[in-house]
Design a protein around this motif. Structure first.
Motif, PDB file in Angstrom:
ATOM      1  N   ALA A 123       0.821  -1.210   0.000  1.00  0.00           N
ATOM      2  CA  ALA A 123       0.000   0.000   0.000  1.00  0.00           C
ATOM      3  C   ALA A 123       0.853   1.258   0.000  1.00  0.00           C
ATOM      4  CB  ALA A 123      -0.943   0.006   1.200  1.00  0.00           C
ATOM      5  N   ARG A 124       2.023   1.204   0.651  1.00  0.00           N
ATOM      6  CA  ARG A 124       2.872   2.395   0.729  1.00  0.00           C
ATOM      7  C   ARG A 124       3.450   2.789  -0.633  1.00  0.00           C
ATOM      8  NH1 ARG A 124       6.119  -1.467   3.650  1.00  0.00           N
ATOM      9  NH2 ARG A 124       5.112  -0.630   5.514  1.00  0.00           N
ATOM     10  N   CYS A 125       3.319   1.918  -1.621  1.00  0.00           N
ATOM     11  CA  CYS A 125       3.813   2.236  -2.964  1.00  0.00           C
ATOM     12  C   CYS A 125       2.864   3.153  -3.730  1.00  0.00           C
ATOM     13  CB  CYS A 125       4.020   0.953  -3.773  1.00  0.00           C
ATOM     14  SG  CYS A 125       5.312  -0.127  -3.126  1.00  0.00           S
ATOM     15  N   PHE A 126       1.661   3.343  -3.205  1.00  0.00           N
ATOM     16  CA  PHE A 126       0.642   4.106  -3.928  1.00  0.00           C
ATOM     17  C   PHE A 126       0.404   5.470  -3.292  1.00  0.00           C
ATOM     18  CE2 PHE A 126      -0.164  -0.360  -4.813  1.00  0.00           C
ATOM     19  CZ  PHE A 126      -0.259  -0.350  -6.196  1.00  0.00           C
ATOM     20  N   ASP A 127       0.348   6.476  -4.132  1.00  0.00           N
ATOM     21  CA  ASP A 127       0.093   7.842  -3.658  1.00  0.00           C
ATOM     22  C   ASP A 127      -1.373   8.032  -3.290  1.00  0.00           C
ATOM     23  OD1 ASP A 127       2.531   9.957  -4.874  1.00  0.00           O
ATOM     24  OD2 ASP A 127       2.502   7.849  -5.460  1.00  0.00           O
ATOM     25  N   ILE A 128      -2.243   7.332  -3.999  1.00  0.00           N
ATOM     26  CA  ILE A 128      -3.679   7.551  -3.854  1.00  0.00           C
ATOM     27  C   ILE A 128      -4.409   6.324  -4.376  1.00  0.00           C
ATOM     28  CG2 ILE A 128      -4.050   8.596  -6.139  1.00  0.00           C
ATOM     29  CD1 ILE A 128      -5.792  10.693  -4.767  1.00  0.00           C
ATOM     30  N   SER A 129      -5.715   6.242  -4.098  1.00  0.00           N
ATOM     31  CA  SER A 129      -6.508   5.108  -4.576  1.00  0.00           C
ATOM     32  C   SER A 129      -7.704   5.598  -5.380  1.00  0.00           C
ATOM     33  CB  SER A 129      -7.005   4.269  -3.398  1.00  0.00           C
ATOM     34  OG  SER A 129      -5.930   3.713  -2.687  1.00  0.00           O
ATOM     35  N   LEU A 130      -8.118   4.775  -6.333  1.00  0.00           N
ATOM     36  CA  LEU A 130      -9.367   4.969  -7.072  1.00  0.00           C
ATOM     37  C   LEU A 130     -10.282   3.838  -6.627  1.00  0.00           C
ATOM     38  CD1 LEU A 130     -11.202   6.176  -9.212  1.00  0.00           C
ATOM     39  CD2 LEU A 130      -9.919   4.920 -10.960  1.00  0.00           C
ATOM     40  N   LEU A 131     -11.285   4.166  -5.826  1.00  0.00           N
ATOM     41  CA  LEU A 131     -12.049   3.160  -5.109  1.00  0.00           C
ATOM     42  C   LEU A 131     -13.471   3.000  -5.635  1.00  0.00           C
ATOM     43  CD1 LEU A 131     -10.947   4.259  -1.520  1.00  0.00           C
ATOM     44  CD2 LEU A 131     -10.015   2.352  -2.864  1.00  0.00           C
ATOM     45  N   THR A 132     -13.979   1.785  -5.473  1.00  0.00           N
ATOM     46  CA  THR A 132     -15.388   1.482  -5.735  1.00  0.00           C
ATOM     47  C   THR A 132     -16.046   1.148  -4.399  1.00  0.00           C
ATOM     48  OG1 THR A 132     -14.894   0.586  -7.924  1.00  0.00           O
ATOM     49  CG2 THR A 132     -16.997  -0.042  -6.934  1.00  0.00           C
ATOM     50  N   LEU A 133     -17.172   1.775  -4.119  1.00  0.00           N
ATOM     51  CA  LEU A 133     -17.899   1.482  -2.889  1.00  0.00           C
ATOM     52  C   LEU A 133     -18.725   0.211  -3.054  1.00  0.00           C
ATOM     53  CD1 LEU A 133     -19.218   5.042  -1.901  1.00  0.00           C
ATOM     54  CD2 LEU A 133     -17.295   3.802  -0.880  1.00  0.00           C
ATOM     55  N   ARG A 134     -18.753  -0.620  -2.015  1.00  0.00           N
ATOM     56  CA  ARG A 134     -19.625  -1.784  -2.011  1.00  0.00           C
ATOM     57  C   ARG A 134     -21.062  -1.330  -1.759  1.00  0.00           C
ATOM     58  NH1 ARG A 134     -16.412  -4.692   2.738  1.00  0.00           N
ATOM     59  NH2 ARG A 134     -16.811  -2.564   3.502  1.00  0.00           N
ATOM     60  N   PRO A 135     -22.054  -2.128  -2.142  1.00  0.00           N
ATOM     61  CA  PRO A 135     -23.452  -1.730  -1.900  1.00  0.00           C
ATOM     62  C   PRO A 135     -23.716  -1.354  -0.448  1.00  0.00           C
ATOM     63  CG  PRO A 135     -23.390  -3.638  -3.347  1.00  0.00           C
ATOM     64  CD  PRO A 135     -21.986  -3.398  -2.902  1.00  0.00           C
ATOM     65  N   GLU A 136     -23.149  -2.125   0.499  1.00  0.00           N
ATOM     66  CA  GLU A 136     -23.389  -1.820   1.910  1.00  0.00           C
ATOM     67  C   GLU A 136     -22.739  -0.499   2.325  1.00  0.00           C
ATOM     68  OE1 GLU A 136     -20.222  -5.217   1.897  1.00  0.00           O
ATOM     69  OE2 GLU A 136     -21.923  -4.532   0.668  1.00  0.00           O
ATOM     70  N   ASP A 137     -21.608  -0.165   1.668  1.00  0.00           N
ATOM     71  CA  ASP A 137     -20.966   1.121   1.947  1.00  0.00           C
ATOM     72  C   ASP A 137     -21.833   2.273   1.436  1.00  0.00           C
ATOM     73  OD1 ASP A 137     -18.661  -0.114   3.020  1.00  0.00           O
ATOM     74  OD2 ASP A 137     -17.875  -0.422   0.999  1.00  0.00           O
ATOM     75  N   ALA A 138     -22.405   2.079   0.255  1.00  0.00           N
ATOM     76  CA  ALA A 138     -23.261   3.113  -0.316  1.00  0.00           C
ATOM     77  C   ALA A 138     -24.483   3.359   0.560  1.00  0.00           C
ATOM     78  CB  ALA A 138     -23.692   2.714  -1.731  1.00  0.00           C
ATOM     79  N   VAL A 139     -25.071   2.278   1.061  1.00  0.00           N
ATOM     80  CA  VAL A 139     -26.235   2.411   1.948  1.00  0.00           C
ATOM     81  C   VAL A 139     -25.846   3.150   3.224  1.00  0.00           C
ATOM     82  CG1 VAL A 139     -27.870   1.151   3.380  1.00  0.00           C
ATOM     83  CG2 VAL A 139     -27.428   0.386   1.046  1.00  0.00           C
ATOM     84  N   ALA A 140     -24.711   2.784   3.803  1.00  0.00           N
ATOM     85  CA  ALA A 140     -24.255   3.445   5.028  1.00  0.00           C
ATOM     86  C   ALA A 140     -23.984   4.924   4.799  1.00  0.00           C
ATOM     87  CB  ALA A 140     -22.989   2.753   5.547  1.00  0.00           C
TER      88      ALA A 140
END
Length: 408
Positions: A123-140
């Motif tokens: 993870a320390r090799c990456f400056d930033i992330s391009l993320l997808t939210l899971r359905p449960e994350d979207a609901v929350a």
């Protein structure tokens, strides 16, 4: 050599939008055919030749492992962001080159599900992330309480990261306004427009005001036309007005330029003043309008083969108004029949035929990562892939981008 690079790739793009609803960068999809050997270093040099200090930041999203491998191997320090898909890190060759690229100072972006973040060692090799939210994350996220002034609000959204596949206006607002996301790739246009379905769309207040200031400053006719061309709805309303019985012009106005010439600056400013009190100040509409403008610019560039200025402006108008049905909630054919436009515009946008259809359909396809669709259009309309890619890169490199104050 340059021809072989752009001729052996299929490119597409997606804008990145920040919390101010301004363009923050471009995600550039790059796909190479299985049989094609791409010189990744030469690709990066080609991009560097076209990009300037004012061009948008670029995120290169390789669509094949081999291309990613070559980018990680050859990209020099200072190259654009390079995306690495999380599930591709299981490939030991990619894993090792990610670490080596990080040590060389490359800016890397991890792309994947927010529930499957990489282990700390990689993870320390990456400056930033391009993320997808899971359905449960979207609901929350959608159930989270509204932010209170001065009080931090818990969110499933990781601050300072980029997000994709956000199809809901409410979720978009949560990510950008409560979750402090750095940017979204793409925009929930359909849901933004649906949420405003009970309110007639209005032209942009900012664009109208900008045009009024340009008239006050006695800038050129070309400047007026360019500014009006930044808002498809303003351009349409202006042409409807110039062709109205109230104005009483003897001949039909079939272009923005002709309308500007026929009306005169004082009359234009009075008309703009009438529009201003009702104009839209909804920031969520900015990416919708700007995406339509990019499509218009790309349509004009794809069909630009030394054509005269009048035709170039007509092609731009064709691309600009091709999505008016989404803004006005009416069939596009009905909308366009109110104006004495060239039949070439109607044919391309409504009937999908005629000399402009190749450019318009290609401009639409380039808004995606669908390499097969782009390849098919090249074959159907006998378009040269290298020229298509060069047109795309030139348009993207010329886009205006908002940069944070005091930062590069």
């Amino acid at each position: 050599m340059v021809q072989s690079v752009l001729g052996s790739l299929i490119l597409g793009y997606r804008p990145l939008w920040n919390s101010a609803r301004k363009l923050a960068g471009i995600q550039l999809f790059a796909h190479n055919e299985a049989s094609a050997v791409v010189d990744a270093g030469h690709l990066l040099r080609t991009i560097q030749e076209l990009w300037t200090a004012s061009s948008p930041p670029l995120l290169i999203s390789a669509q094949t492992r081999q291309l990613l491998f070559d980018l990680l191997e050859n990209a020099p320090r200072g190259a654009p962001w390079i995306e690495v898909r999380g599930d591709w890190l299981s490939d030991s060759a990619i894993y090792s080159r990610v670490k080596a690229a990080h040590q060389r100072g490359l800016r890397l972006v991890w792309r994947g599900d927010i529930g499957k973040l990489p282990e700390p060692d990689i993870a320390r090799c990456f400056d930033i992330s391009l993320l997808t939210l899971r359905p449960e994350d979207a609901v929350a996220a959608l159930q989270a309480p509204p932010a209170r002034t001065g009080a931090p609000t818990p969110s499933v959204v990781l601050a300072g990261q980029m997000y994709e596949n956000i199809e809901s206006r409410a979720l978009m607002e949560h990510c950008l306004d409560q979750g402090n996301a750095l940017a979204l790739t793409g925009w929930p246009t359909e849901d933004v427009l649906y949420s405003m379905r009970h309110h007639p769309q209005q032209p942009s207040h900012a664009v109208i005001f900008k045009l009024m200031k340009a008239i006050d400053a006695e800038q050129s006719l070309e400047t007026f036309e360019d500014i009006m061309g930044e808002d498809p709805l303003l351009a349409y309303r202006f042409m409807v007005y110039t062709n109205s019985a109230a104005l009483g012009l003897r001949t039909g106005i079939d272009s923005l330029r002709r309308g500007l010439v026929m009306m005169g600056y004082s009359s234009i400013k009075r008309w703009l003043s009438d529009q201003l009190p009702h104009a839209s100040t909804d920031l969520n509409m900015q990416p919708v309008r700007e995406s339509m403008v990019i499509r218009a610019q790309l349509t004009a560039r794809l069909l630009d083969a030394g054509i005269e200025n009048d035709l170039r402006r007509e092609i731009y108008l064709c691309g600009l108004i091709s999505q008016l049905d989404e803004l006005l909630g009416e069939p596009l054919g009905t909308i366009l029949r109110r104006l004495p436009l060239s039949e070439r515009i109607y044919d391309a946008t409504v009937l999908h035929t005629g000399p402009y259809t190749a450019g318009l359909q290609m401009a639409c396809a380039l808004e995606t990562d669908d390499a097969a669709a782009i390849r098919q259009l090249c074959e159907t309309f006998e378009m040269d892939l290298e020229e298509v890619n060069r047109a795309l890169l030139r348009v993207l490199s010329d886009l205006d981008v908002e940069r944070p104050t005091g930062r590069r």
